[in-house]
Design a protein around this motif. Structure first.
Motif, PDB file in Angstrom:
ATOM      1  N   PHE A 115      -9.821  -8.707   0.965  1.00 36.73           N
ATOM      2  CA  PHE A 115      -8.970  -7.339   1.027  1.00 36.73           C
ATOM      3  C   PHE A 115      -9.067  -6.808   2.537  1.00 36.73           C
ATOM      4  CE2 PHE A 115      -8.794  -6.252  -3.583  1.00 36.73           C
ATOM      5  CZ  PHE A 115      -8.355  -7.516  -3.889  1.00 36.73           C
TER       6      PHE A 115
ATOM      7  N   SER B 111      -1.092  -2.391  -2.123  1.00 37.92           N
ATOM      8  CA  SER B 111      -1.729  -1.246  -1.730  1.00 37.92           C
ATOM      9  C   SER B 111      -1.932  -0.422  -3.068  1.00 37.92           C
ATOM     10  CB  SER B 111      -1.112  -0.538  -0.653  1.00 37.92           C
ATOM     11  OG  SER B 111      -1.829   0.464   0.010  1.00 37.92           O
TER      12      SER B 111
ATOM     13  N   TYR C 161      -9.696   0.310  -2.064  1.00 39.61           N
ATOM     14  CA  TYR C 161      -9.640  -1.040  -2.086  1.00 39.61           C
ATOM     15  C   TYR C 161     -10.634  -1.724  -3.114  1.00 39.61           C
ATOM     16  CZ  TYR C 161     -13.981  -1.563   0.563  1.00 39.61           C
ATOM     17  OH  TYR C 161     -15.214  -1.972   0.925  1.00 39.61           O
TER      18      TYR C 161
ATOM     19  N   ARG D 184     -12.268  -5.913   7.024  1.00 40.06           N
ATOM     20  CA  ARG D 184     -11.687  -6.862   5.914  1.00 40.06           C
ATOM     21  C   ARG D 184     -13.104  -6.958   5.078  1.00 40.06           C
ATOM     22  NH1 ARG D 184      -8.212 -10.864   5.111  1.00 40.06           N
ATOM     23  NH2 ARG D 184      -7.291 -10.655   7.106  1.00 40.06           N
TER      24      ARG D 184
ATOM     25  N   GLU E 286      -0.896 -10.101  -0.068  1.00 42.63           N
ATOM     26  CA  GLU E 286      -2.042  -9.653   0.947  1.00 42.63           C
ATOM     27  C   GLU E 286      -2.333  -8.295   0.261  1.00 42.63           C
ATOM     28  OE1 GLU E 286      -3.211 -10.372   3.974  1.00 42.63           O
ATOM     29  OE2 GLU E 286      -1.740 -12.072   4.918  1.00 42.63           O
ATOM     30  N   VAL E 287      -3.593  -7.722   0.498  1.00 37.77           N
ATOM     31  CA  VAL E 287      -3.960  -6.411   0.158  1.00 37.77           C
ATOM     32  C   VAL E 287      -4.488  -5.627   1.378  1.00 37.77           C
ATOM     33  CG1 VAL E 287      -5.687  -4.851  -1.004  1.00 37.77           C
ATOM     34  CG2 VAL E 287      -4.706  -6.980  -2.200  1.00 37.77           C
TER      35      VAL E 287
ATOM     36  N   HIS F 267      -4.151  -7.808  -8.057  1.00 33.45           N
ATOM     37  CA  HIS F 267      -4.267  -8.823  -7.172  1.00 33.45           C
ATOM     38  C   HIS F 267      -4.652 -10.013  -7.958  1.00 33.45           C
ATOM     39  CE1 HIS F 267      -6.604 -11.698  -4.436  1.00 33.45           C
ATOM     40  NE2 HIS F 267      -5.565 -11.188  -3.646  1.00 33.45           N
TER      41      HIS F 267
ATOM     42  N   TYR G  28      -8.902  -3.147   4.634  1.00 33.61           N
ATOM     43  CA  TYR G  28      -8.789  -1.649   4.117  1.00 33.61           C
ATOM     44  C   TYR G  28      -8.811  -0.812   5.423  1.00 33.61           C
ATOM     45  CZ  TYR G  28     -14.108  -2.123   4.939  1.00 33.61           C
ATOM     46  OH  TYR G  28     -15.308  -2.428   5.392  1.00 33.61           O
TER      47      TYR G  28
END
Length: 268
Positions: free
Chosen positions: A68, A14, A19, A63, A38-39, A28, A70
């Motif tokens: 990602f 995070s 993002y 997504r 995973e973000v 990432h 958000y």
């Protein structure tokens, strides 16, 4: 590289810059080479949101095209939602960043980057907050490479997936080969923030903008300020317990006097 790290780590990333920030994109890209990543990050910039959670408004998760996810909330919201249902599993490590600018000294109290990492720590998961010393994303790929190197070393030493810990890491904005070794540091201190900025709105109302951070006050050897100026990557272990342990004795006596019948009589 994945063959050397078995089982594969699961990392939640995070940040507080949003993002789409170059820092989280670089982080990432670096970490996905060594882990399942995973973000879950804020939709917009949420700098200085600290540990704030959104309790009086709904939160939505979407997504992006790059995969990602958000959230229309704070950094802590993102990690909280991820760990309490969104992911469906418990990651081995929570990583926050890479922040656009330093989080040293008193900055850590306000930092959304640190707040996101701390949320992971509060759930019993090891967590790291990564920041670049200078704003502007210069040498962000080098910073991401250093972050990956640190995570690999920690995995090698069985520090990930074990007892929780919380680290605050500041990386000088230098080419990778120019970065000096890790330096364990205490937090420095800043002078008080600069004066509030007053402006007039188009409607004639007075607006206030928070002033800039104060200059370093305690940047002596051993602090994060000193280490990063020397080109070292500063590493500071943090804790959540805000108790003034050194002052407990004094306050114990003071509270006892305040609670005594004589003291109550004086107050009456």
């Amino acid at each position: 590289m994945r063959a050397c790290l078995c089982p594969i780590m699961k990392i939640l990333i995070s940040n507080d810059d949003g993002y789409q920030a170059p820092g989280i994109v670089a982080l990432h890209a670096a970490l996905q080479a060594i882990a399942d990543v995973e973000v879950v990050a804020p939709e917009h910039n949420n700098s200085a949101k600290s540990n704030a959670l959104t309790l009086h408004a709904p939160l939505y998760v979407q997504r992006a095209a790059n995969g990602f996810r958000y959230v229309n909330g704070t950094p802590a919201d993102c990690v909280h939602i991820a760990l309490t249902g969104l992911l469906g599993y418990r990651p081995d490590l929570v990583v926050s960043g890479i922040n656009n600018g330093a989080n040293m000294g008193d900055d850590t109290i306000y930092s959304g980057t640190v707040g996101a990492a701390m949320e992971g720590y509060l759930f019993g998961i090891p967590a790291i907050a990564f920041s670049q010393v200078d704003k502007g994303w210069g040498e962000v790929e080098a910073a991401a490479r250093k972050a990956r190197e640190m995570v690999e070393q920690m995995q090698r030493h069985s520090l990930i997936g074990a007892a929780p810990w919380l680290l605050n890491v500041n990386i000088p904005s230098l080419p990778f080969d120019a970065l000096r070794p890790l330096r364990l540091c205490r937090l420095g201190r800043r002078h008080a923030a600069e004066r509030v900025i007053e402006q007039q709105s188009p409607r004639g109302e007075v607006m206030y903008w928070i002033g800039g951070a104060g200059a370093a006050k305690d940047d002596a050897e051993g602090t994060d300020f000193h280490a990063t100026v020397q080109g070292h990557v500063s590493v500071t272990p943090l804790k959540v317990d805000l108790t003034d342990h050194e002052g407990l004795g004094y306050w114990g006596q003071t509270v006892q006097r305040m609670a005594s019948p004589a003291s109550q009589g004086e107050a009456d």
